[in-house]
Design a protein around this motif. Structure first.
Motif, PDB file in Angstrom:
ATOM      1  N   THR A 180       0.835  -1.203   0.000  1.00  0.00           N
ATOM      2  CA  THR A 180       0.000   0.000   0.000  1.00  0.00           C
ATOM      3  C   THR A 180       0.868   1.250   0.000  1.00  0.00           C
ATOM      4  O   THR A 180       0.575   2.221  -0.718  1.00  0.00           O
ATOM      5  N   MET A 181       1.945   1.213   0.770  1.00  0.00           N
ATOM      6  CA  MET A 181       2.860   2.359   0.795  1.00  0.00           C
ATOM      7  C   MET A 181       3.536   2.547  -0.560  1.00  0.00           C
ATOM      8  O   MET A 181       3.760   3.688  -0.984  1.00  0.00           O
TER       9      MET A 181
ATOM     10  N   SER B 293       9.938   6.212   3.488  1.00  0.00           N
ATOM     11  CA  SER B 293       9.742   7.034   4.678  1.00  0.00           C
ATOM     12  C   SER B 293      10.068   6.190   5.905  1.00  0.00           C
ATOM     13  O   SER B 293      10.210   4.970   5.814  1.00  0.00           O
ATOM     14  N   ASP B 294      10.164   6.876   7.018  1.00  0.00           N
ATOM     15  CA  ASP B 294      10.482   6.162   8.258  1.00  0.00           C
ATOM     16  C   ASP B 294       9.371   5.206   8.682  1.00  0.00           C
ATOM     17  O   ASP B 294       9.621   4.238   9.394  1.00  0.00           O
ATOM     18  N   ALA B 295       8.152   5.449   8.255  1.00  0.00           N
ATOM     19  CA  ALA B 295       7.030   4.588   8.628  1.00  0.00           C
ATOM     20  C   ALA B 295       7.195   3.176   8.070  1.00  0.00           C
ATOM     21  O   ALA B 295       6.716   2.210   8.668  1.00  0.00           O
TER      22      ALA B 295
ATOM     23  N   ALA C 170      16.912   1.748   4.039  1.00  0.00           N
ATOM     24  CA  ALA C 170      17.471   2.851   4.833  1.00  0.00           C
ATOM     25  C   ALA C 170      18.327   3.766   3.952  1.00  0.00           C
ATOM     26  O   ALA C 170      18.259   4.995   4.070  1.00  0.00           O
ATOM     27  N   ARG C 171      19.112   3.167   3.079  1.00  0.00           N
ATOM     28  CA  ARG C 171      19.940   3.981   2.173  1.00  0.00           C
ATOM     29  C   ARG C 171      19.069   4.765   1.212  1.00  0.00           C
ATOM     30  O   ARG C 171      19.345   5.928   0.914  1.00  0.00           O
ATOM     31  N   ALA C 172      18.016   4.143   0.719  1.00  0.00           N
ATOM     32  CA  ALA C 172      17.121   4.834  -0.210  1.00  0.00           C
ATOM     33  C   ALA C 172      16.403   5.993   0.479  1.00  0.00           C
ATOM     34  O   ALA C 172      16.249   7.070  -0.110  1.00  0.00           O
ATOM     35  N   VAL C 173      15.982   5.793   1.719  1.00  0.00           N
ATOM     36  CA  VAL C 173      15.321   6.866   2.465  1.00  0.00           C
ATOM     37  C   VAL C 173      16.304   8.010   2.698  1.00  0.00           C
ATOM     38  O   VAL C 173      15.954   9.190   2.528  1.00  0.00           O
ATOM     39  N   ALA C 174      17.537   7.678   3.053  1.00  0.00           N
ATOM     40  CA  ALA C 174      18.553   8.714   3.268  1.00  0.00           C
ATOM     41  C   ALA C 174      18.805   9.493   1.978  1.00  0.00           C
ATOM     42  O   ALA C 174      18.924  10.727   2.002  1.00  0.00           O
TER      43      ALA C 174
ATOM     44  N   ASP D 240      16.672   9.903  -0.452  1.00  0.00           N
ATOM     45  CA  ASP D 240      15.477  10.683  -0.725  1.00  0.00           C
ATOM     46  C   ASP D 240      15.468  11.958   0.112  1.00  0.00           C
ATOM     47  O   ASP D 240      15.134  13.034  -0.397  1.00  0.00           O
ATOM     48  N   VAL D 241      15.854  11.843   1.371  1.00  0.00           N
ATOM     49  CA  VAL D 241      15.921  13.021   2.247  1.00  0.00           C
ATOM     50  C   VAL D 241      16.974  13.992   1.726  1.00  0.00           C
ATOM     51  O   VAL D 241      16.755  15.210   1.672  1.00  0.00           O
ATOM     52  N   GLU D 242      18.116  13.447   1.326  1.00  0.00           N
ATOM     53  CA  GLU D 242      19.188  14.288   0.793  1.00  0.00           C
ATOM     54  C   GLU D 242      18.745  14.987  -0.493  1.00  0.00           C
ATOM     55  O   GLU D 242      18.997  16.179  -0.678  1.00  0.00           O
TER      56      GLU D 242
END
Length: 165
Positions: free
Chosen positions: A72-73, A81-83, A145-149, A151-153
């Motif tokens: 779903t996400m 995302s962190d969720a 985790a790397r992908a989220v980091a 994305d944030v960057e």
């Protein structure tokens, strides 16, 4: 993830959920009836075998629910995302719990002549295989985790670029 692939994955998840519900509602009671006919020397195995079966099915169900939430996400575009980590961590925990249940089954069946030693060895190998799945999911968690980091960057760099422009 393509629409067709997501639909196929959801169909598989629904079928697996229906299968686990069937196991809980029909197969476990039938298994309990079959275990009543155990040799009196092995009657002590009845409750632990039933408990391991129910707990194993529950571990699968927890995993299915978490995978559904992650799909779903993905569909909503919020998987980076962190969720998402909450669901991935629960999947890892459920798979590790399933591996421990497999090992417990081997330990339960090892003493005596209930099953041949080779079968206990195969059960132990299956437990190692299930632990391997947990490690694969853990490696995928690290990739997430790397992908989220990243994305944030990227979001931060886009904000800086927007300020400059």
């Amino acid at each position: 993830m393509g629409r067709l692939a997501m639909l196929a994955l959801r169909a598989v998840l629904v079928m697996l959920a229906a299968g686990t519900a069937f196991v809980q509602a029909v197969m476990v009671p039938l298994f309990a009836i079959d275990l009543e006919d155990l040799d009196p020397g092995y009657a002590y195995l009845r409750i632990p075998l039933l408990a391991l079966t129910v707990l194993g099915v529950m571990a699968v169900q927890v995993t299915l629910v978490c995978v559904w939430r992650l799909v779903t996400m993905v569909k909503r575009g919020t998987v980076f995302s962190d969720a998402a980590f909450r669901y991935v961590d629960v999947v890892i925990g459920a798979v590790v719990a399933a591996a421990l249940l497999v090992f417990a089954l081997g330990v339960l069946l090892a003493p005596g002549e209930a099953v041949p030693p080779g079968m206990v060895l195969l059960i132990g190998g299956a437990g190692v295989g299930v632990l391997g799945v947990a490690l694969i999911v853990f490696a995928l968690r690290m990739l997430l985790a790397r992908a989220v980091a990243r994305d944030v960057e990227a979001t931060h760099l886009q904000a800086e670029l927007d300020e400059v422009i």
